[in-house]
Enzyme design. Structure first.
Site, PDB file in Angstrom:
ATOM      1  N   ASP A   8       0.856  -1.179   0.000  1.00  0.00           N
ATOM      2  CA  ASP A   8       0.000   0.000   0.000  1.00  0.00           C
ATOM      3  C   ASP A   8       0.899   1.239   0.000  1.00  0.00           C
ATOM      4  O   ASP A   8       2.100   1.157   0.287  1.00  0.00           O
ATOM      5  CB  ASP A   8      -0.894  -0.040   1.245  1.00  0.00           C
ATOM      6  CG  ASP A   8      -1.773   1.190   1.369  1.00  0.00           C
ATOM      7  OD1 ASP A   8      -2.395   1.589   0.373  1.00  0.00           O
ATOM      8  OD2 ASP A   8      -1.816   1.758   2.480  1.00  0.00           O
ATOM      9  N   LYS A 156      -8.814  -4.558  -3.868  1.00  0.00           N
ATOM     10  CA  LYS A 156      -7.385  -4.720  -4.132  1.00  0.00           C
ATOM     11  C   LYS A 156      -6.981  -6.180  -4.281  1.00  0.00           C
ATOM     12  O   LYS A 156      -6.067  -6.507  -5.045  1.00  0.00           O
ATOM     13  CB  LYS A 156      -6.563  -4.091  -3.001  1.00  0.00           C
ATOM     14  CG  LYS A 156      -6.538  -2.580  -2.973  1.00  0.00           C
ATOM     15  CD  LYS A 156      -5.543  -2.128  -1.896  1.00  0.00           C
ATOM     16  CE  LYS A 156      -5.515  -0.655  -1.691  1.00  0.00           C
ATOM     17  NZ  LYS A 156      -4.521  -0.267  -0.656  1.00  0.00           N
TER      18      LYS A 156
END
Length: 229
Positions: A8, A156
């Site tokens: 991330d 994601k």
């Protein structure tokens, strides 16, 4: 064996004071490991597609990204556009017609290049946004930095599956580092997952390990542990 990484960006590679890429990323302690990492690195973010692409470029690593919370996936020449950008923009328009603001001021570069979702500043009213999203068959995800109006079947984790297939790596082989609820599906998919100390409750619950250090400090600590001597 050094694993492939799913990283991330916001809250994970940034510093706590300025929401910017931590300058220590360019310290040899972290920059060199990323440059020399022997397995693929995938940047997985809620930001619009150009942001992680640019970061890969400036870090001088192959462009392998999951953007817009899984709405866009790119690796080795393969691009997948998922989600319903038109519906997200319709929600944003209805939200503004109801007297609310997206919160970014007159110029909105954070949304200008989004293809599959719309981001609303975190200090704007949440309840009416969620109501309008539901009316359009969409959902709202809180990344800690913005409310993201997106398709419910996009995340994601699914984006990472697409990237992993494009580069010939099993998604379960990845190690993931993140900080918020939009990282949960990635955490559930990969072999090992780490939540930095500043992570929200959802990420903390889903991660295999909660780190003692926050933001880029936590990421640096994991890279030092995972890197083969």
């Amino acid at each position: 064996m050094t694993p492939p990484l799913a990283l991330d960006i916001d809250g994970t590679l940034t510093d706590p004071e300025h929401d910017r890429i931590d300058p220590r990323l360019f310290d040899p302690r972290l920059f060199d490991p990323l440059l020399e990492w022997p397995e693929p690195i995938v940047l997985a973010t809620g930001k619009a597609f150009p942001y992680p692409v640019a970061l890969c470029h400036y870090l001088d690593i192959p462009i392998r990204v999951v953007a817009e919370n899984g709405g866009v996936a790119f690796a080795d020449g393969v691009t997948e556009i998922l989600g319903d950008g038109e519906a997200s923009r319709a929600v944003a328009q209805a939200y503004q017609d109801a007297g609310h603001s997206l919160g970014w001021g007159g110029v909105e570069p954070l949304n200008r290049w989004r293809e599959t979702e719309v981001a609303v500043q975190i200090d704007q009213p949440e309840a009416p946004l969620r109501e309008l999203a539901a009316e359009h068959g969409l959902e709202v995800v809180d990344s800690g930095y913005a409310y993201h109006v997106k398709s419910p079947d996009v995340d994601k984790g699914k984006g990472l599956e697409i990237v992993a297939a494009a580069i010939g790596v099993e998604p379960e082989d990845f190690v993931a580092i993140g900080d918020s609820e939009n990282d949960v599906e990635t955490f559930e998919l990969v072999d090992r997952s780490f939540a930095v100390a500043n992570a929200d409750d959802a990420a903390r619950s889903a991660a295999d390990e909660l780190l003692d250090d926050a933001h880029a400090d936590g990421t640096l600590a994991v890279l030092e542990r995972l890197r083969e001597p």
